[in-house]
Every structure is written in structure tokens, then in C-alpha cells.
Design a protein around this motif. Structure first.
Motif, short mmCIF file in Angstrom:
data_model
loop_
_atom_site.label_atom_id
_atom_site.label_comp_id
_atom_site.label_asym_id
_atom_site.label_seq_id
_atom_site.Cartn_x
_atom_site.Cartn_y
_atom_site.Cartn_z
N UNK A 185 0.74 -1.09 -0.08
CA UNK A 185 -0.09 0.05 0.02
C UNK A 185 0.87 1.17 0.00
N UNK A 186 2.04 1.22 0.13
CA UNK A 186 3.00 2.48 0.09
C UNK A 186 2.78 3.06 -1.26
N UNK A 187 2.91 4.16 -1.51
CA UNK A 187 2.71 4.84 -2.74
C UNK A 187 3.74 6.14 -2.97
N UNK A 188 3.70 6.81 -1.86
CA UNK A 188 4.60 7.98 -1.90
C UNK A 188 6.19 7.46 -1.55
N UNK A 189 7.26 8.49 -2.22
CA UNK A 189 8.65 7.92 -2.05
C UNK A 189 8.89 8.00 -0.39
N UNK A 190 8.48 8.68 0.42
CA UNK A 190 8.64 8.77 1.84
C UNK A 190 8.09 7.39 2.40
N UNK A 191 6.91 7.06 1.97
CA UNK A 191 6.22 6.08 2.60
C UNK A 191 7.03 4.51 2.42
N UNK A 192 7.40 4.75 1.26
CA UNK A 192 8.18 3.53 0.79
C UNK A 192 9.47 3.24 1.35
N UNK A 193 10.36 4.54 1.42
CA UNK A 193 11.60 4.32 2.00
C UNK A 193 11.27 3.82 3.48
N UNK A 194 10.48 4.52 4.14
CA UNK A 194 10.25 4.16 5.82
C UNK A 194 9.62 2.67 5.66
N UNK A 195 8.93 2.11 4.80
CA UNK A 195 8.45 0.59 4.99
C UNK A 195 9.74 -0.19 4.54
N UNK A 196 10.31 0.13 3.62
CA UNK A 196 11.65 -0.68 3.16
C UNK A 196 12.60 -0.60 4.03
N UNK A 197 12.89 0.32 5.04
CA UNK A 197 13.73 0.66 5.92
C UNK A 197 15.16 1.02 5.40
N UNK A 198 14.70 2.16 4.30
CA UNK A 198 15.92 2.48 3.60
C UNK A 198 15.94 4.11 3.68
N UNK A 199 17.38 4.47 3.34
CA UNK A 199 17.57 5.99 3.16
C UNK A 199 16.80 6.47 2.06
N UNK A 200 16.48 7.76 2.07
CA UNK A 200 15.74 8.49 1.02
C UNK A 200 16.41 7.89 -0.55
#
Length: 468
Positions: free
Chosen positions: A256-271
Motif C-alpha cells: 500500500x505504500x505509494x509515496x517515496x517517503x512511505x516506501x523508504x520508511x516501510x522498506x527501511x531504506x534511506x531516501x
């Protein structure tokens, strides 16, 4: 069973009928049916076929030598073919064998050969330039690496730039084409199956329409020995070297993540890392950046998966792999089935867009369209975020707004009224058609309201399937 691809076959047959040199590039995702298409086309023709392999120039020279030998000696055993000394010699022989009569040379998985022997594209260029004017060779290069094939065919720096006479980007079937794989199922079940595996022929063939969909889910996804159980993971391994972070990004979008920041947070990645992996996944065709329909404002773009199999697998199967690998897949099946109606919402929107394009192609729409997409953004009147499922435009003029509902309840008058109220947000004027698509029909009140709205139309799923 070979199904569909009528337009692509016609293109190849028309090029073949020219009886002059043709160079066709065919590219598309793995499993999409490139080899099946070319096999169907070349059936009964004089043809040499080279199925290239990775990282072995000498073996590829041997395979190409056999293909050219088969082209020059249709009745001989290609396994008895002598190997040419160089790739240049092999290509020269292919042109020589087709100077007087038509023949087809297919190089399947061309990227493997070009990477194993980087000079091969230049060798092809020199041979084409020298012989295309007096040759009857039809050269077909196939490849699953979209970025590599596009670079080879369209990049001005490529030796092959400007030499092709045609190209085919082979895409998965749309829903209406995919239906042919499940003649025994009703339309709703076909849509569910399409939502699980998309339009890739090999995946569609994993389903048995003499069984219930629930049995197919158990057999195709929840059995460790099935082809689809690890298919997305295996495909990803063929495209990237470090699978872990790519999987994390795909799983974040699937959940369900769609925005860049959401994806980075859920994937545990730096931006910055998330940006890199998203761009790479876009390059290989697994994700795409979707923007609100052009020219009509809206919020910033979002990321989405392009493939239903990846979307389904990373949402439902990957989180339950431990259960499946321990032989307890039956515990996962009921939970997956329960969640499918919600999951099918975006799939149904895509099916509706496919239907619109089909109607446009037949000249059956009462308006023109040059693009079809979605709109999302701020609704100042409601002081909230809003979305319109379908917005069609002709150049920069909105020609349709529509809402799509995949629910067991009929589409209601309140939902149609809300579409009418929001329509101006996507640039629609008062005369712009308001359409509604529904799996389960429409309430009497919705029919009454539609009669009062300009150019309103209510379209149920059965009508879509019958008119596509």
C-alpha cells in the motif's frame, strides 16, 4: 496452445511478404510469449534459430553457426553443422544463404549474445550496411531485457541505430484477451484470476478452469513445488544482483505504500537508496511512476507495480512463505480469499480503462480520447483528499470522468452524486459525461439520478465483457 497476438502475427507476416531485407526487434518482459510468437510465425518457413546463452561467446558462436547452417540447409541436421571461425563469418553466411530466396534468422535472448561478445552489434551493423540492398534475409532479434533492447534499437550511440525496419514491444494480454484462457469460468472469476497473475500467458496457463479459483490459488501459489510459488523472486534474481532491497521496495508498494517517503520508511531504506532502487525497478519495467492525468493539477505522482503477479505475490504469498514451506499453505488460503474483493478494486479500474481504449479503437465512444488516467488531489469544498478513478482527455480537454466499483452491493446514487460533484476538480465542465462502472449493477436511485445528469451512463461488468 497458442492464443491471441493477432496484430503482432500480422505485422511479422506483412514484413515477411516484403521479400526484401527486414530487421525486426522484439522485446518484452520474461514469460510474456516472445518465443511462442516467433515460433508460431516461423512455423513452416525456412528458418535458423539461435537461442543465445549467458557469458559464453564460444558456445554462442557454435549456436549461431548451427542456426545459419539450418537456414542454408533446411533439410540437414543442424547438430552436424561446422562452426564458423568468427561471428562475422556466420553473419556473412546468413546473408549469402538468403540472397536468392527468403529466409528468417532468429536470435533469441540477443542481450546474452551481445554481452558475451560486445563486438557483435558492430558486426551486425557492418553486414547490414553491406548487404541489405540485395538481401532477402528477415533478421529477428528477441530480448527480455527491455532497457538493453531499447538501447540497442533506439539509442543513437548504438551500432544498430537506424538499421531496424520495425519493432514489436510485446506486452501482457489485457483482461479481455486473457479471458480466452478460462472459457469455463464466469466473468467475475476470470477477473479474479487476471488480478492474481495479470496477462502473462505462461502464468495464465497455470490455472485450471475445471477447478474452483480457491483450488487454483492453493495449487499455483501455496504449493512449494509450483512454478508460481517463487516466480517473482526468481525473475528478480535474473535482473538484479542484490535482491534484498529490491524485494523490500516491491513489498512496500504491494502493501500500500505509494509515496517515496512511505516506501523508504516501510522498506527501511534511506531516501537516496530508495530513489536508486525505484529507478532501477522502473528501468526493468516492474514499477512505474504514475502522475495525475496531465494538465489538471492534482497531487504529486505515486509509485505503483506494473505486474499483477508481483502485486499479488508480495502482498499475499511472501508474508506467508514460512507457512507454505512447512506444508501449511491451506491455513493461508482462506485469508487470501477473504481479502480478494478489496484487492480487486484497482484491478477493476485498470480493466475499465482497457475497455475504454478498446471502445475507442472501434470508434464506439461518443467523444475522442488521447489519454486515460486517474486524478487525485485536494477537494477544497470537502476539505479533504479526493480521487476520480478514470479521467479521459482529448489533448488537454477532459472528455470523461468515471467511477469504478468492485463490490457486492449495487452502485448507489450517493456515489454517482459524489462523482458529479467532484468532476470539476479534473477539469470537467457541466456537459462532460459522467460514467459509472460496477461489478454488481446499480440501484434504482442511481438510475434515476443518471437520467438527470448530462450524458451519464451506467455500465455493468457483464455489459463490458459482452461489448469488448
Amino acid at each position: 496452445m497458442f492464443a491471441g497476438r493477432t496484430r503482432e502475427l500480422a505485422t511479422l507476416r506483412n514484413r515477411y511478404a516484403s521479400n526484401s531485407f527486414e530487421f525486426i526487434g522484439i522485446y518484452g518482459r520474461r514469460r510474456v510469449g516472445k518465443t511462442a510468437l516467433v515460433s508460431e510465425f516461423t512455423h513452416g518457413l525456412r528458418c535458423g534459430w539461435c537461442a543465445a546463452v549467458e557469458e559464453d561467446a564460444q558456445l554462442n558462436l557454435r549456436l549461431l553457426s548451427q542456426a545459419v547452417y539450418a537456414l542454408a540447409n533446411p533439410d540437414a541436421d543442424p547438430l552436424l553443422a561446422p562452426s564458423f571461425a568468427t561471428f562475422a563469418d556466420a553473419i556473412e553466411a546468413a546473408f549469402a544463404a538468403t540472397r536468392q530466396s527468403r529466409g528468417v534468422l532468429v536470435i533469441d535472448e540477443f542481450p546474452y549474445l551481445a554481452k558475451a561478445s560486445p563486438s557483435f552489434p558492430s558486426i551486425l551493423q557492418a553486414a547490414i550496411d553491406a548487404h541489405q540492398s540485395d538481401s532477402r534475409l528477415m533478421l529477428i532479434l528477441c530480448g527480455s531485457s527491455l532497457s538493453f533492447m531499447k538501447e540497442q534499437l533506439f539509442d543513437r550511440e548504438s551500432p544498430l541505430y537506424g538499421r531496424r525496419t520495425g519493432q514489436i514491444e510485446l506486452k501482457p494480454f489485457d483482461f479481455f484477451e486473457a479471458q480466452a484462457f478460462f472459457p469455463r469460468w464466469d466473468a467475475e472469476t476470470r477477473a479474479l484470476a487476471y488480478g492474481l497473475v495479470g496477462g502473462t500467458p505462461l502464468y495464465l496457463k497455470q490455472f485450471d478452469d475445471t477447478l474452483a479459483l480457491s483450488q487454483n490459488i492453493a495449487q499455483a501459489f501455496l504449493d512449494p513445488s509450483s512454478l508460481l510459488f517463487e516466480e517473482p523472486y526468481n525473475l528478480l534474481k535474473q535482473e538484479v544482483s542484490k535482491v534484498g532491497p529490491y524485494q523490500a521496495v516491491i513489498a512496500a508498494i504491494a502493501q500500500g505504500a505509494a509515496q517515496h517517503n512511505e516506501i523508504a520508511t516501510k522498506a527501511h531504506l534511506e531516501s537516496a537508496a530508495a530513489t536508486y532502487y525505484l529507478n532501477e525497478l522502473q528501468r526493468i519495467g516492474l514499477v512505474e511512476r504514475e502522475e495525475p492525468i496531465a494538465g489538471h493539477g492534482g497531487r504529486k505522482g505515486i509509485w505503483k507495480l506494473t505486474d499483477n503477479l508481483f502485486r499479488f505475490w508480495y502482498r499475499f504469498v511472501q508474508p506467508r512463505r514460512a507457512l507454505v514451506e512447512r506444508g501449511m499453505g491451506e491455513m493461508a488460503a482462506p485469508r487470501i480469499e477473504k481479502a480478494l474483493p478489496e484487492y480487486l478494486g484497482p484491478v477493476f479500474e485498470e480493466i475499465c480503462r482497457q475497455w475504454l481504449w478498446r471502445q475507442a479503437g472501434k470508434g464506439s465512444l461518443p467523444f475522442d480520447i488521447t489519454d486515460v488516467g486517474r486524478w487525485w488531489g485536494n477537494d477544497p469544498e470537502a476539505r479533504s483528499e479526493a480521487e476520480i478513478d478514470i479521467v479521459a482527455v482529448d489533448e488537454d480537454v477532459t472528455t470523461l470522468v468515471a467511477e469504478c466499483k468492485w463490490t457486492n452491493a449495487p452502485f448507489g446514487a450517493d456515489q454517482l452524486a459524489e462523482l458529479d460533484r467532484r468532476a470539476h476538480l479534473a477539469g470537467a465542465n457541466r456537459t462532460c459525461p459522467r460514467w459509472a462502472f460496477s461489478k454488481s449493477g446499480f440501484s434504482p436511485a442511481a438510475h434515476d439520478l443518471a437520467a438527470q445528469l448530462p450524458a451519464a451512463r451506467l455500465i455493468d461488468f457483464a455489459e463490458m465483457c459482452a461489448s469488448a
